[in-house]
Write a protein that holds these residues in place. Structure first.
Motif, PDB file in Angstrom:
ATOM      1  N   THR A   1       0.749  -1.527   0.079  1.00  0.00           N
ATOM      2  CA  THR A   1      -0.012   0.333   0.386  1.00  0.00           C
ATOM      3  C   THR A   1       0.772   1.481   0.585  1.00  0.00           C
ATOM      4  O   THR A   1       0.453   2.994   0.022  1.00  0.00           O
ATOM      5  N   HIS A   2       2.465   1.296   0.221  1.00  0.00           N
ATOM      6  CA  HIS A   2       2.820   2.306   0.195  1.00  0.00           C
ATOM      7  C   HIS A   2       2.108   3.647   1.519  1.00  0.00           C
ATOM      8  O   HIS A   2       3.728   4.083   1.287  1.00  0.00           O
ATOM      9  N   VAL A   3       2.011   3.012   2.041  1.00  0.00           N
ATOM     10  CA  VAL A   3       1.357   4.729   3.173  1.00  0.00           C
ATOM     11  C   VAL A   3       2.483   4.947   3.755  1.00  0.00           C
ATOM     12  O   VAL A   3       3.497   4.334   4.509  1.00  0.00           O
ATOM     13  N   MET A   4       2.807   5.972   4.381  1.00  0.00           N
ATOM     14  CA  MET A   4       3.639   6.930   4.899  1.00  0.00           C
ATOM     15  C   MET A   4       4.902   6.971   3.977  1.00  0.00           C
ATOM     16  O   MET A   4       4.596   6.659   2.910  1.00  0.00           O
ATOM     17  N   ASN A   5       6.164   7.261   4.897  1.00  0.00           N
ATOM     18  CA  ASN A   5       6.663   7.740   4.370  1.00  0.00           C
ATOM     19  C   ASN A   5       8.568   7.064   4.733  1.00  0.00           C
ATOM     20  O   ASN A   5       8.464   6.413   5.565  1.00  0.00           O
TER      21      ASN A   5
ATOM     22  N   VAL B   1       0.963  10.498   0.814  1.00  0.00           N
ATOM     23  CA  VAL B   1       0.689   9.942   1.531  1.00  0.00           C
ATOM     24  C   VAL B   1       1.594   8.186   0.903  1.00  0.00           C
ATOM     25  O   VAL B   1       1.685   7.590   1.789  1.00  0.00           O
ATOM     26  N   GLU B   2       1.116   8.278  -0.682  1.00  0.00           N
ATOM     27  CA  GLU B   2       1.018   6.481  -0.788  1.00  0.00           C
ATOM     28  C   GLU B   2       1.881   6.990  -1.602  1.00  0.00           C
ATOM     29  O   GLU B   2       1.953   5.440  -2.971  1.00  0.00           O
ATOM     30  N   CYS B   3       3.225   6.845  -1.948  1.00  0.00           N
ATOM     31  CA  CYS B   3       4.531   6.865  -2.658  1.00  0.00           C
ATOM     32  C   CYS B   3       5.057   5.779  -2.747  1.00  0.00           C
ATOM     33  O   CYS B   3       5.278   5.096  -1.983  1.00  0.00           O
ATOM     34  N   ALA B   4       4.508   5.391  -4.246  1.00  0.00           N
ATOM     35  CA  ALA B   4       4.954   4.101  -4.178  1.00  0.00           C
ATOM     36  C   ALA B   4       6.187   3.239  -4.375  1.00  0.00           C
ATOM     37  O   ALA B   4       6.321   2.253  -4.300  1.00  0.00           O
ATOM     38  N   GLY B   5       7.179   4.073  -4.251  1.00  0.00           N
ATOM     39  CA  GLY B   5       8.808   3.770  -4.239  1.00  0.00           C
ATOM     40  C   GLY B   5       8.928   3.217  -2.885  1.00  0.00           C
ATOM     41  O   GLY B   5       8.350   3.862  -1.919  1.00  0.00           O
TER      42      GLY B   5
ATOM     43  N   PRO C   1      10.049  13.522  -5.392  1.00  0.00           N
ATOM     44  CA  PRO C   1       8.682  12.027  -5.032  1.00  0.00           C
ATOM     45  C   PRO C   1       8.965  12.072  -3.690  1.00  0.00           C
ATOM     46  O   PRO C   1       9.351  12.007  -3.048  1.00  0.00           O
ATOM     47  N   ALA C   2       7.758  13.287  -2.774  1.00  0.00           N
ATOM     48  CA  ALA C   2       7.891  12.239  -1.248  1.00  0.00           C
ATOM     49  C   ALA C   2       6.980  12.740  -0.308  1.00  0.00           C
ATOM     50  O   ALA C   2       5.831  13.861  -1.502  1.00  0.00           O
ATOM     51  N   TRP C   3       6.401  12.994   0.708  1.00  0.00           N
ATOM     52  CA  TRP C   3       5.223  12.969   1.209  1.00  0.00           C
ATOM     53  C   TRP C   3       5.659  14.285   1.758  1.00  0.00           C
ATOM     54  O   TRP C   3       4.896  15.264   1.704  1.00  0.00           O
ATOM     55  N   GLY C   4       7.280  14.134   2.965  1.00  0.00           N
ATOM     56  CA  GLY C   4       7.697  15.694   3.400  1.00  0.00           C
ATOM     57  C   GLY C   4       9.390  15.459   3.214  1.00  0.00           C
ATOM     58  O   GLY C   4       9.651  14.471   3.573  1.00  0.00           O
ATOM     59  N   PRO C   5       9.844  16.254   2.315  1.00  0.00           N
ATOM     60  CA  PRO C   5      11.622  15.802   1.985  1.00  0.00           C
ATOM     61  C   PRO C   5      11.976  15.753   2.972  1.00  0.00           C
ATOM     62  O   PRO C   5      12.844  15.268   3.460  1.00  0.00           O
ATOM     63  N   ALA C   6      11.558  17.069   4.098  1.00  0.00           N
ATOM     64  CA  ALA C   6      12.625  17.077   5.286  1.00  0.00           C
ATOM     65  C   ALA C   6      12.399  15.577   5.834  1.00  0.00           C
ATOM     66  O   ALA C   6      13.403  14.657   6.455  1.00  0.00           O
ATOM     67  N   ALA C   7      11.094  15.253   6.782  1.00  0.00           N
ATOM     68  CA  ALA C   7      10.192  14.122   6.618  1.00  0.00           C
ATOM     69  C   ALA C   7      11.058  12.509   6.438  1.00  0.00           C
ATOM     70  O   ALA C   7      12.094  12.428   6.820  1.00  0.00           O
ATOM     71  N   ASP C   8      11.121  12.795   4.963  1.00  0.00           N
ATOM     72  CA  ASP C   8      12.056  11.365   4.171  1.00  0.00           C
ATOM     73  C   ASP C   8      13.286  11.201   4.195  1.00  0.00           C
ATOM     74  O   ASP C   8      13.610   9.969   4.401  1.00  0.00           O
TER      75      ASP C   8
END
Length: 764
Positions: A380-384, A431-435, A454-461
């Motif tokens: 599901t790719h959910v979260m980061n 929210v669901e970035c596939a990679g 591609p990110a939910w939040g670049p700093a958090a990622d």
């Protein structure tokens, strides 16, 4: 059952009619009606849930309209908590329609008894299509002569309402249900059409244009048994086939198996599991809350059948190979890599090994991708972030050695070094970035995730990814691959590339960064809480901003370097400045605790980005503050009430935090087994484990006595505020002396703090 495939439980009707579900796990304490009793569920997750498959609903009224005309409310029955009794492995309720319901679970089958009132018609709806967030296909058949109902439902759609990436089906559940009372009436429905006397039905609910099923769609059957009957049904399930569902049913229940017998077996299994940690002392409230161990032992769930078969992420049938005994499913990686896998593995190394092997199997079946959040056979790719490496490394460190560790390391390294088309795609984002590693090409080039990747939040990622790099370091180091370990320890320091010392006047923060190296300007429209004193390069930045972060703020993410806390404190200007910031983080300007719902400048200990922070005082030479704060949290936001688990339990992650915190230890460093020290809540704690028991004795333990005055480790006086990895491996005894006043002399020396990991400085 512990980690059971079947989780037979009530599906309540929505409390808020603007929502389609009662709660993500199917049950809401404020609910006043139940629409069925589903065969599956997942504990404590977010979004709009999922699973909740094939609800069975006893009714006493005539079936005069399709249950799909309003599948959340039609044929629901009221109930009160006074008429409920829930125990480990079983559940009972008397519904407002007069039916007494008893449910019990084995690992892959469940049994229900429906006791209908005298003179009332006894009917059971099999709502095959009505999974919690809908279905795309469903099929049901009644064999009236044998009282058997068989069928399947195809579903998925976890978080599907948030975006189209997961608005799809990715699993099929098959079931075989055997009733022990002769069937006198049958019927079926498809969408809004009833067909009295029919024995087959076909059709799913769909997911609707917004990712939630619309009323008027679905299918199922009903069975009648006459009046005033007591009806027992045994139900086996499988994610492979109907034949396997039947085999699971027979493997775990004899024809005459009763609710009472199955419930007793489940209770015995839970007693065995929960007795892995024995406690003495504490208040009744504290002992009840410690059933967090129960919540932490539900997930991941058994996914392979009794014959070892399971449906893989590739849609094909696979079979486990020795030494693996169980293929597990349902992994909320972003959550559970922090402490739940560590707890499960420490208590049962063989299970931890099977969990790691399950993750590797999933990756192999999914083209090499270690997806961060998997539901059954769906990625599901959910979260980061990329929690897989830290998860597998932690399992190894806590004693789970019976899996293909070298193959796992090789796969994880390849995924961290070679971008895939999914890594380069923005499909599913944010929210669901596939990679597995969204933006990996830019990570390898820039050494951070920039704005626009591609990110939910670049700093958090970026901050999650450095923990992933550290996880690879930890696994490689444990396996003796020093070259790989050294390379990834270097990469784990990339967090420094998004540290901006000028981001705010109190010592710098992590923040988003552009690909050209500049810091983005945040407009008032983008962030209303503008800091007028900010440097020109960071105009608009404020620690309360959520720009670039995931379920948190810059102030909450500033601590997220758990493997190199010393390096982080150095960036902040040293220990004293770090402690001052910690004090402001956990307490408001009046000195009152600010650990939940206190705003973006303070801790949110009801969600994962903050849960490692209370232990940071150990790294700063002020361990008494960790001892006091953790005890305060245990005694206030963890309660014996319906809202007593702060936030979503996230498949047992939050509960695992409570278990560790109550024992006075915590696995702060991702992928490793050093334990940082707080103070135990109970006078005596014993962990029974195959590698050697762990005994924790706390002289002077009391609710208001959290402060460590002294510690002996295996009989020797110790001042370090952490335990080395060999303690986790071999077991041993911790003897605490606790008191009501802080000791500013224990654990405060240079060298007493837990380790931080960074490459050794190179000689010029």
């Amino acid at each position: 059952m512990p980690f059971g495939m079947v989780q037979f439980s009530p599906e309540a009707t929505p409390v808020n009619m603007r929502r389609m579900i009662a709660a993500a796990g199917g049950y809401e304490d404020r609910a006043t009606a139940i629409r069925g009793f589903s065969l599956t569920n997942v504990e404590g997750w977010g979004c709009s849930g999922g699973s909740g498959d094939v609800p069975f609903m006893p009714v006493t009224e005539a079936i005069e309209k399709s249950p799909s005309s309003d599948f959340r409310m039609a044929y629901a029955s009221g109930f009160t908590h006074a008429d409920e009794k829930a125990e480990a492995g079983s559940y009972r309720v008397k519904l407002a329609n007069g039916v007494e319901v008893s449910l019990a679970a084995a690992t892959r089958m469940g049994v229900a008894t429906f006791r209908f009132p005298e003179g009332k018609e006894a009917r059971v709806l099999v709502r095959t299509s009505d999974s919690e967030v809908g279905s795309t296909a469903a099929e049901t058949r009644i064999d009236k002569a044998t009282g058997t109902v068989t069928g399947s439902v195809t579903s998925g759609n976890f978080c599907g309402y948030l975006g189209t990436e997961d608005r799809r089906s990715y699993y099929t559940l098959h079931f075989v249900a055997k009733f022990d009372v002769p069937v006198t009436e049958t019927g079926a429905w498809t969408d809004t059409k009833l067909d009295a006397g029919a024995t087959t039905a076909k059709g799913g609910t769909g997911y609707g244009p917004a990712g939630m099923p619309e009323t008027g769609h679905g299918s199922g059957v009903w069975l009648g048994f006459g009046t005033g009957k007591t009806v027992r049904v045994r139900i086996g399930i499988s994610y492979v086939s109907e034949a396997n569902a039947a085999a699971n049913l027979e493997a775990e229940s004899a024809t005459g198996a009763t609710y009472e017998a199955v419930a007793a077996r489940a209770r015995a299994a839970w007693n065995s599991r929960l007795n892995a940690i024995e406690i003495e002392g504490g208040t009744e409230e504290q002992k009840t809350v410690f059933t967090a161990l129960y919540h932490a032992s539900m997930t991941p769930t058994t996914y392979s059948d009794a014959n070892g078969e399971y449906t893989g992420m590739d849609g094909k049938v696979h079979k486990i190979a020795p030494p693996q005994k169980v293929q597990y499913a349902n992994f909320s990686g972003w959550d559970v890599y922090r402490s739940q896998f560590q707890l499960l593995t420490w208590l049962d190394a063989a299970q931890g090994s099977d969990i790691a092997q399950s993750l590797l199997n999933q990756s192999r079946q999914d083209g090499g991708r270690w997806d961060r959040w998997t539901h059954l056979s769906g990625a599901t790719h959910v979260m980061n972030g990329d929690p897989a490496a830290a998860s597998v490394a932690a399992i190894w460190a806590f004693g789970g050695r019976g899996f293909e560790a070298k193959a796992a390391l090789e796969s994880l390294v390849h995924a961290a070094d070679v971008p895939t088309k999914e890594d380069l795609s923005k499909n599913g984002c944010p929210v669901e970035c596939a990679g597995q590693r969204p933006g990996l090409d830019q990570w390898l080039k820039l050494h951070y995730i920039p704005v626009g990747a591609p990110a939910w939040g670049p700093a958090a990622d970026t901050l999650e990814d450095v923990s992933a790099e550290f996880g690879i370091y930890a696994l490689a180091s444990h396996l003796g691959d020093e070259a790989t370990a050294g390379r990834f320890l270097e990469r784990a320091q990339y967090w420094k590339n998004i540290w901006n010392p000028a981001a705010a006047p109190d010592g710098g923060y992590f923040m988003n960064r552009n690909a050209d190296g500049s810091w983005p300007t945040v407009s008032k429209d983008e962030d209303p809480d503008v800091n007028p004193r900010a440097d020109q390069r960071t105009r608009g930045f404020t620690p309360s901003t959520g720009a670039g972060f995931v379920e948190g703020s810059a102030a909450q993410y500033v601590w997220m370097v758990p493997f190199n806390v010393a390096g982080l404190f150095e960036q902040m200007g040293g220990r004293d400045k770090a402690v001052a910031r910690l004090d402001k983080f956990f307490y408001d300007d009046k000195g009152a605790p600010a650990v939940t719902k206190a705003g973006p400048l303070h801790a949110e200990l009801d969600n994962e980005p903050s849960i490692e922070t209370p232990w940071l005082y150990d790294f700063a030479g002020q361990p008494w503050k960790t001892q006091q704060l953790v005890r305060q949290v245990l005694n206030t936001i963890w309660k014996n009430r319906p809202d007593g688990i702060p936030g979503n339990d996230d498949l047992g992650e939050m509960s695992s935090w409570d278990v560790f915190a109550s024992m006075g230890i915590y696995p702060e460093i991702p992928g490793r087994a050093e334990l940082v020290i707080g103070s135990p809540l109970f006078a005596k704690i014993t962990l029974h484990r195959t590698g050697g028991d762990v005994r924790i004795v706390a002289q002077g333990a009391a609710t208001d006595a959290p402060y460590v005055q002294g510690l002996r480790v295996n009989g020797k006086a110790a001042t370090k505020t952490w335990l080395a990895e060999d303690f986790v491996e071999k077991g041993g005894t911790l003897e605490f002396e606790l008191g009501a006043s802080p000791s500013t002399s224990w654990g405060v020396g240079r060298g007493d703090e837990p380790p931080s990991f960074a490459p050794k400085a190179k000689t010029p």
